[in-house]
Design an enzyme around this catalytic site. Structure first.
Site, PDB file in Angstrom:
ATOM      1  N   GLU A 118      -9.759  -6.819   7.873  1.00 12.48           N
ATOM      2  CA  GLU A 118      -8.677  -7.785   8.061  1.00 12.48           C
ATOM      3  C   GLU A 118      -7.610  -7.221   9.007  1.00 12.48           C
ATOM      4  O   GLU A 118      -7.092  -6.128   8.794  1.00 12.48           O
ATOM      5  CB  GLU A 118      -8.044  -8.113   6.706  1.00 12.48           C
ATOM      6  CG  GLU A 118      -6.978  -9.185   6.783  1.00 12.48           C
ATOM      7  CD  GLU A 118      -6.438  -9.556   5.417  1.00 12.48           C
ATOM      8  OE1 GLU A 118      -5.889 -10.656   5.286  1.00 12.48           O
ATOM      9  OE2 GLU A 118      -6.554  -8.744   4.479  1.00 12.48           O
ATOM     10  N   HIS A 128      -4.213  -7.485   9.588  1.00  9.14           N
ATOM     11  CA  HIS A 128      -3.074  -8.000   8.824  1.00  9.14           C
ATOM     12  C   HIS A 128      -1.783  -7.349   9.301  1.00  9.14           C
ATOM     13  O   HIS A 128      -1.760  -6.163   9.620  1.00  9.14           O
ATOM     14  CB  HIS A 128      -3.290  -7.714   7.333  1.00  9.14           C
ATOM     15  CG  HIS A 128      -2.383  -8.473   6.415  1.00  9.14           C
ATOM     16  ND1 HIS A 128      -1.034  -8.245   6.349  1.00  9.14           N
ATOM     17  CD2 HIS A 128      -2.641  -9.468   5.521  1.00  9.14           C
ATOM     18  CE1 HIS A 128      -0.485  -9.056   5.462  1.00  9.14           C
ATOM     19  NE2 HIS A 128      -1.449  -9.812   4.944  1.00  9.14           N
ATOM     20  N   ASP A 151      -5.916 -12.166  10.161  1.00 13.93           N
ATOM     21  CA  ASP A 151      -4.908 -12.911   9.414  1.00 13.93           C
ATOM     22  C   ASP A 151      -3.862 -13.301  10.457  1.00 13.93           C
ATOM     23  O   ASP A 151      -3.198 -12.436  11.014  1.00 13.93           O
ATOM     24  CB  ASP A 151      -4.288 -12.032   8.329  1.00 13.93           C
ATOM     25  CG  ASP A 151      -3.228 -12.767   7.515  1.00 13.93           C
ATOM     26  OD1 ASP A 151      -2.300 -13.322   8.139  1.00 13.93           O
ATOM     27  OD2 ASP A 151      -3.305 -12.766   6.281  1.00 13.93           O
TER      28      ASP A 151
END
Length: 255
Positions: free
Chosen positions: A141, A143, A173
């Site tokens: 991810e 992020h 994300d």
């Protein structure tokens, strides 16, 4: 014609779930009503007995799929280095935990698993043959506060290129492209008694690259309500934001 399908992560309903307003079935129902063609389930949040998945829960998933027409397509894995009170988990232990998640994702029928960057690039590389074995694409991810080509993400990209595995990748994300303060945190701070001028001062300092400690000190000196600290922590943490001028560069990095 695009082949992209729109899904929902059941994490969207985390607040209602935590308050016992929704059970798992209601979360799936709401995702279906929203138009999702599939959903992501975060294992630690909604699977009883995590990290293992029971036959009863698998049966429930199938019953809900028959009723609402959608099932799990993505699995949100947990990569927690802090399970021991006196040390971080080793790469071997982190990999072992991730393999349990991979098996659970497989049982649920998911073809994508979202992993977090607590799983080191070295462990991510060792995961490749297992991801291929279970035919699940595992994405690290991206992020906040990371961005597509921040140094840490570059190290994962190097692993993907090195292994040449079609089962390793990224799950962005899109909060990592934020160019303004988190609205929900802003409103919550106002409701708690924080003045808008102090919130704006905090945002301006974040844009200017002022450190968290310096920003907090200046806000307290300006007489800001103590409740601003939660919003300030977010601005420097998982809901931080960058100047608007940086957005084209980050989008180009994503390409």
């Amino acid at each position: 014609m695009s082949t992209i399908k729109i899904g929902a992560t059941l994490f969207c309903y985390g607040t209602e779930y935590a308050r016992y307003e929704y059970d798992f079935a209601e979360c799936v129902k709401q995702a279906a009503l929203a138009g999702a063609t599939g959903y992501e389930i975060v294992g630690t949040q909604m699977i009883p007995g995590y990290p293992n998945v029971s036959k009863d829960f698998l049966g429930l998933v199938q019953e809900l799929k028959a009723e609402y027409g959608i099932g799990p397509v993505g699995y949100g894995a947990n990569n927690d280095k802090g399970l021991m009170h006196d040390r971080n988990l080793t790469d071997d232990e982190m990999l072992a935990d991730t393999l349990i998640d991979l098996k659970t994702a497989h049982k649920l029928g998911c073809k994508v698993m979202r992993a977090q960057y607590m799983l080191s690039p070295e462990a991510f590389e060792r995961l490749a043959p297992y991801a291929e074995l279970y035919d699940i694409k595992v994405g690290i991810e991206i992020h906040n506060p990371e961005s597509p080509l921040s140094p840490l993400m570059k190290s994962y990209l190097d692993v993907i290129k090195k292994t040449n595995s079609k089962h390793l990748g990224f799950v962005p994300d899109f909060g990592c492209f934020a160019i303004a303060p988190n609205k929900a945190h802003w409103i919550k701070a106002l409701q708690a008694g924080v003045k808008e001028e102090h919130l704006q001062l905090a945002a301006d300092m974040r844009y200017q690259g002022v450190t968290l400690e310096q920003a907090r000190e200046k806000l307290m000196s300006a007489g800001a309500h103590p409740a601003i600290n939660a919003a300030l922590q977010g601005m420097y943490g998982f809901v931080q934001f960058k100047p608007k001028e940086e957005l084209p560069r980050m989008l180009e990095e994503l390409k």
